[in-house]
Design an enzyme around this catalytic site. Structure first.
Site, PDB file in Angstrom:
ATOM      1  N   ASN A 227     -11.961   6.155  -3.381  1.00  0.00           N
ATOM      2  CA  ASN A 227     -12.236   5.858  -4.789  1.00  0.00           C
ATOM      3  C   ASN A 227     -13.151   4.638  -4.862  1.00  0.00           C
ATOM      4  O   ASN A 227     -13.500   4.041  -3.845  1.00  0.00           O
ATOM      5  CB  ASN A 227     -10.939   5.662  -5.572  1.00  0.00           C
ATOM      6  CG  ASN A 227     -10.114   4.521  -5.026  1.00  0.00           C
ATOM      7  OD1 ASN A 227     -10.533   3.375  -5.086  1.00  0.00           O
ATOM      8  ND2 ASN A 227      -8.955   4.829  -4.457  1.00  0.00           N
TER       9      ASN A 227
ATOM     10  N   ASP B 151      -3.382   9.068  -4.941  1.00  0.00           N
ATOM     11  CA  ASP B 151      -2.106   9.699  -5.298  1.00  0.00           C
ATOM     12  C   ASP B 151      -1.723  10.806  -4.323  1.00  0.00           C
ATOM     13  O   ASP B 151      -0.565  11.137  -4.200  1.00  0.00           O
ATOM     14  CB  ASP B 151      -2.215  10.282  -6.712  1.00  0.00           C
ATOM     15  CG  ASP B 151      -2.316   9.166  -7.754  1.00  0.00           C
ATOM     16  OD1 ASP B 151      -1.546   8.189  -7.625  1.00  0.00           O
ATOM     17  OD2 ASP B 151      -3.171   9.242  -8.653  1.00  0.00           O
TER      18      ASP B 151
ATOM     19  N   LYS C  21     -13.234  18.077  13.473  1.00  0.00           N
ATOM     20  CA  LYS C  21     -14.162  18.196  12.346  1.00  0.00           C
ATOM     21  C   LYS C  21     -14.186  19.645  11.850  1.00  0.00           C
ATOM     22  O   LYS C  21     -14.333  20.573  12.671  1.00  0.00           O
ATOM     23  CB  LYS C  21     -15.559  17.769  12.799  1.00  0.00           C
ATOM     24  CG  LYS C  21     -16.539  17.723  11.660  1.00  0.00           C
ATOM     25  CD  LYS C  21     -17.903  17.280  12.117  1.00  0.00           C
ATOM     26  CE  LYS C  21     -18.877  17.448  10.969  1.00  0.00           C
ATOM     27  NZ  LYS C  21     -20.254  17.538  11.394  1.00  0.00           N
TER      28      LYS C  21
ATOM     29  N   ASP D 298       4.649   6.452  -3.870  1.00  0.00           N
ATOM     30  CA  ASP D 298       4.212   5.504  -4.899  1.00  0.00           C
ATOM     31  C   ASP D 298       4.769   4.138  -4.508  1.00  0.00           C
ATOM     32  O   ASP D 298       5.962   3.867  -4.653  1.00  0.00           O
ATOM     33  CB  ASP D 298       4.717   5.945  -6.280  1.00  0.00           C
ATOM     34  CG  ASP D 298       4.103   5.087  -7.373  1.00  0.00           C
ATOM     35  OD1 ASP D 298       3.982   3.857  -7.180  1.00  0.00           O
ATOM     36  OD2 ASP D 298       3.733   5.652  -8.423  1.00  0.00           O
ATOM     37  N   ILE D 299       3.888   3.299  -4.002  1.00  0.00           N
ATOM     38  CA  ILE D 299       4.325   2.023  -3.424  1.00  0.00           C
ATOM     39  C   ILE D 299       4.921   1.131  -4.514  1.00  0.00           C
ATOM     40  O   ILE D 299       5.976   0.528  -4.341  1.00  0.00           O
ATOM     41  CB  ILE D 299       3.137   1.316  -2.720  1.00  0.00           C
ATOM     42  CG1 ILE D 299       2.517   2.269  -1.693  1.00  0.00           C
ATOM     43  CG2 ILE D 299       3.589   0.032  -2.046  1.00  0.00           C
ATOM     44  CD1 ILE D 299       1.170   1.831  -1.159  1.00  0.00           C
TER      45      ILE D 299
ATOM     46  N   PHE E   6      -0.896  -2.672 -11.629  1.00  0.00           N
ATOM     47  CA  PHE E   6      -2.094  -2.494 -12.436  1.00  0.00           C
ATOM     48  C   PHE E   6      -2.069  -1.085 -13.005  1.00  0.00           C
ATOM     49  O   PHE E   6      -1.441  -0.195 -12.426  1.00  0.00           O
ATOM     50  CB  PHE E   6      -3.361  -2.670 -11.590  1.00  0.00           C
ATOM     51  CG  PHE E   6      -3.811  -4.106 -11.507  1.00  0.00           C
ATOM     52  CD1 PHE E   6      -3.173  -4.988 -10.656  1.00  0.00           C
ATOM     53  CD2 PHE E   6      -4.861  -4.572 -12.283  1.00  0.00           C
ATOM     54  CE1 PHE E   6      -3.570  -6.312 -10.577  1.00  0.00           C
ATOM     55  CE2 PHE E   6      -5.271  -5.894 -12.217  1.00  0.00           C
ATOM     56  CZ  PHE E   6      -4.621  -6.764 -11.364  1.00  0.00           C
TER      57      PHE E   6
ATOM     58  N   LYS F 189       3.400   3.662 -18.137  1.00  0.00           N
ATOM     59  CA  LYS F 189       3.384   3.511 -16.674  1.00  0.00           C
ATOM     60  C   LYS F 189       4.334   2.405 -16.239  1.00  0.00           C
ATOM     61  O   LYS F 189       5.027   2.520 -15.243  1.00  0.00           O
ATOM     62  CB  LYS F 189       1.948   3.204 -16.223  1.00  0.00           C
ATOM     63  CG  LYS F 189       1.691   3.443 -14.772  1.00  0.00           C
ATOM     64  CD  LYS F 189       0.209   3.364 -14.450  1.00  0.00           C
ATOM     65  CE  LYS F 189      -0.526   4.673 -14.707  1.00  0.00           C
ATOM     66  NZ  LYS F 189      -1.935   4.603 -14.347  1.00  0.00           N
TER      67      LYS F 189
ATOM     68  N   LYS G  67       7.296   3.262 -13.694  1.00  0.00           N
ATOM     69  CA  LYS G  67       7.306   2.711 -12.332  1.00  0.00           C
ATOM     70  C   LYS G  67       8.373   1.633 -12.165  1.00  0.00           C
ATOM     71  O   LYS G  67       8.670   1.232 -11.047  1.00  0.00           O
ATOM     72  CB  LYS G  67       5.934   2.149 -11.982  1.00  0.00           C
ATOM     73  CG  LYS G  67       4.835   3.215 -12.076  1.00  0.00           C
ATOM     74  CD  LYS G  67       3.788   3.036 -11.029  1.00  0.00           C
ATOM     75  CE  LYS G  67       2.716   4.096 -11.154  1.00  0.00           C
ATOM     76  NZ  LYS G  67       1.914   4.211  -9.941  1.00  0.00           N
TER      77      LYS G  67
HETATM   78  N1  CTP Z   1       0.227   2.574  -7.001  1.00  0.00           N
HETATM   79  C1  CTP Z   1       0.963   2.495  -5.834  1.00  0.00           C
HETATM   80  N2  CTP Z   1       1.110   3.594  -5.049  1.00  0.00           N
HETATM   81  C2  CTP Z   1       0.546   4.768  -5.405  1.00  0.00           C
HETATM   82  C3  CTP Z   1      -0.208   4.869  -6.601  1.00  0.00           C
HETATM   83  C4  CTP Z   1      -0.361   3.731  -7.379  1.00  0.00           C
HETATM   84  O1  CTP Z   1       1.480   1.410  -5.510  1.00  0.00           O
HETATM   85  N3  CTP Z   1       0.709   5.818  -4.628  1.00  0.00           N
HETATM   86  C5  CTP Z   1       0.140   1.370  -7.847  1.00  0.00           C
HETATM   87  C6  CTP Z   1      -1.225   0.772  -7.966  1.00  0.00           C
HETATM   88  O2  CTP Z   1      -1.439  -0.228  -6.983  1.00  0.00           O
HETATM   89  C7  CTP Z   1      -1.162   0.157  -9.347  1.00  0.00           C
HETATM   90  C8  CTP Z   1      -0.239   1.089 -10.106  1.00  0.00           C
HETATM   91  O3  CTP Z   1       0.510   1.768  -9.126  1.00  0.00           O
HETATM   92  O4  CTP Z   1      -0.554  -1.119  -9.343  1.00  0.00           O
HETATM   93  C9  CTP Z   1      -0.874   2.081 -10.992  1.00  0.00           C
HETATM   94  O5  CTP Z   1      -1.909   2.765 -10.355  1.00  0.00           O
HETATM   95  P1  CTP Z   1      -2.717   3.888 -11.123  1.00  0.00           P
HETATM   96  O6  CTP Z   1      -3.667   4.501 -10.170  1.00  0.00           O
HETATM   97  O7  CTP Z   1      -3.213   3.344 -12.418  1.00  0.00           O
HETATM   98  O8  CTP Z   1      -1.526   4.858 -11.497  1.00  0.00           O
HETATM   99  P2  CTP Z   1      -1.072   6.219 -10.930  1.00  0.00           P
HETATM  100  O9  CTP Z   1       0.216   6.049 -10.220  1.00  0.00           O
HETATM  101  O10 CTP Z   1      -2.181   6.828 -10.159  1.00  0.00           O
HETATM  102  O11 CTP Z   1      -0.754   7.006 -12.253  1.00  0.00           O
HETATM  103  P3  CTP Z   1      -1.676   8.074 -13.058  1.00  0.00           P
HETATM  104  O12 CTP Z   1      -2.019   9.099 -12.073  1.00  0.00           O
HETATM  105  O13 CTP Z   1      -0.733   8.520 -14.134  1.00  0.00           O
HETATM  106  O14 CTP Z   1      -2.827   7.286 -13.602  1.00  0.00           O
END
Ligand code: CTP
Length: 396
Positions: A208, A276, A286, A304-305, A322, A336, A340
């Site tokens: 990303n 995600d 490859k 999801d950390i 964030f 969110k 979370k």
């Molecule tokens: N985050 C995390 N582990 C993941 C995904 C996200 O720790 N696997 C944390 C990010 O570091 C951030 C927060 O979760 O602090 C939100 O990340 P964001 O990408 O905005 O949210 P998503 O979990 O991807 O939710 P959505 O798909 O609904 O936007």
């Protein structure tokens, strides 16, 4: 406060030298004594008279000034301070420091001292990025010099990039942290930063646009307030800050393991843009064209950390996430936060028009149990400093 602290300020010769005047004023406002040393080049940018007037001190300029030698030799001058600050540190000054050259008063003091040294570099972006400066910087860091900045932005020469002298407030925070216990001294904070790379095969990955700039600034701001920072970073464009424990983790799963291993902590700030999903059927080799048509990737969810940390047995007393959103920012971020289970969420609009992802500024809304508080659009460094101060207040 810096009451009673003695700072020897070496002012290098660059366009940013004029900002040393404000630095002197603000250091003195906080109770520090400032003894200024001007290089010959610095005198092209600021006058000895204005420096001396602001510092209310004799200023030191010339190595062979016999009066000074009689009153105070350069060895004594270099050791009578609690901290030596070089601001702005030019590429030339850094090069001479790195190679131990002592051909004027400033570099002689730096070679003769046993006092901690802090530098705030400022120079043209090409000079900062030049391999020689990178080499000198690495040498200085290895020698124990603390480096503040530089920051990214528009430069006096019309170019854009890293090379601007850090904000005076940031230099003061760093000096204060170095000389006094900061509000986060003795605290441990885990920060995640940067993107993750999820392999498709050994040569391809899903990523990303996160540069890691906001996470790096948060790590630095927490460090400046005295925290011990474990900085878990994905493959980011922006280098991790100095003075933090860096743990590199390329994938979401590796980042999860690194965060788990880093606990316990007093606070966790999850600034990473974690993927995600990962590719469940990533190729061990490859993937070749023509091996039975278009490849078909199957995805599996990543841990999801943030959600895990928020519910962990060793949950830090403060967990900050964030929320990168592209629409209905506050509503989505509020949901969110609840989903979370974290304490605070910093919501930001990462839609393409906002210029935030990969840019140098951020515009965030802090969402807590008490409600939403929108901060002005600020540099990522200033956003980080605000957040670090809020964390310090919360943990106090
Ligand atoms: N985050 C995390 N582990 C993941 C995904 C996200 O720790 N696997 C944390 C990010 O570091 C951030 C927060 O979760 O602090 C939100 O990340 P964001 O990408 O905005 O949210 P998503 O979990 O991807 O939710 P959505 O798909 O609904 O936007």
């Amino acid at each position: 406060m810096l009451t009673g602290q003695r700072i020897l300020l070496i002012i290098g010769g660059g366009i940013a030298a004029f900002r040393a005047l404000e630095l002197i004023r603000r250091l003195r406002d906080r109770g520090a004594t400032v003894t200024p040393v001007l290089t010959a080049a610095a005198e092209e940018f600021v006058t000895p008279l204005s420096v001396s007037a602001l510092a209310a001190s004799k200023i030191y300029r010339d190595l062979f000034d016999l009066t000074d030698e009689a009153e105070m030799g350069h060895i004594e001058l270099s050791r009578s301070a609690d901290l030596i600050v070089v601001a702005p540190a030019t590429a030339n000054l850094m090069a001479r420091m790195a190679s131990g050259i002592a051909d004027d008063l400033a570099t002689t003091l730096l070679l003769a001292t046993d006092t901690p040294v802090m530098i705030a570099p400022a120079m043209n972006v090409r000079m900062w990025e030049h391999v020689a400066t990178r080499r000198n910087l690495a040498t200085l860091i290895a020698d124990g010099v603390t480096v503040i900045g530089p920051e990214e932005g528009a430069m006096a020469c019309g170019e854009y990039g890293p090379g601007r002298l850090s904000e005076v407030s940031q230099i003061i925070d760093a000096i204060t942290a170095r000389l006094t216990d900061g509000p986060l001294t003795g605290r441990h904070v885990v920060v995640t930063s940067g993107p993750t790379h999820e392999p498709i095969d050994p040569v391809r990955y899903i990523a990303n646009r996160s540069s890691g700039a906001q996470g790096a600034a948060i790590g630095a701001a927490l460090r400046d307030l005295g925290a011990r920072v474990t900085f878990v970073t994905g493959p980011a464009e922006v280098a991790p800050p100095d003075g933090v424990a860096v743990v590199r983790a390329d994938t979401a799963r590796a980042m999860f393991d690194a965060v788990r291993a880093a606990l316990p902590a007093d606070a966790a700030v999850m600034a990473a843009a974690v993927a995600d999903w990962h590719v469940e059927n990533a190729g061990a080799q490859k993937i070749k064209k023509g091996d039975g048509g278009l490849p078909s990737l199957t995805f599996a969810e990543n841990p999801d950390i943030l959600a895990w940390v928020s519910g962990a047995e060793a949950r830090p007393p403060l967990v900050v996430g964030f929320a990168a959103e592209t629409e209905d920012v506050i509503a989505h971020a509020t949901a969110k936060r609840a989903r979370k289970g974290c304490d605070w969420i910093l919501a930001n609009d990462v839609s393409p028009g906002s210029g935030i992802m990969g840019g140098s500024e951020n515009a965030v809304t802090l969402i807590t149990a008490e409600g939403a508080e929108t901060w002005p659009r600020l540099s990522k460094q200033e956003t980080a400093r605000r957040l670090a101060r809020r964390i310090a207040d919360h943990l106090a």
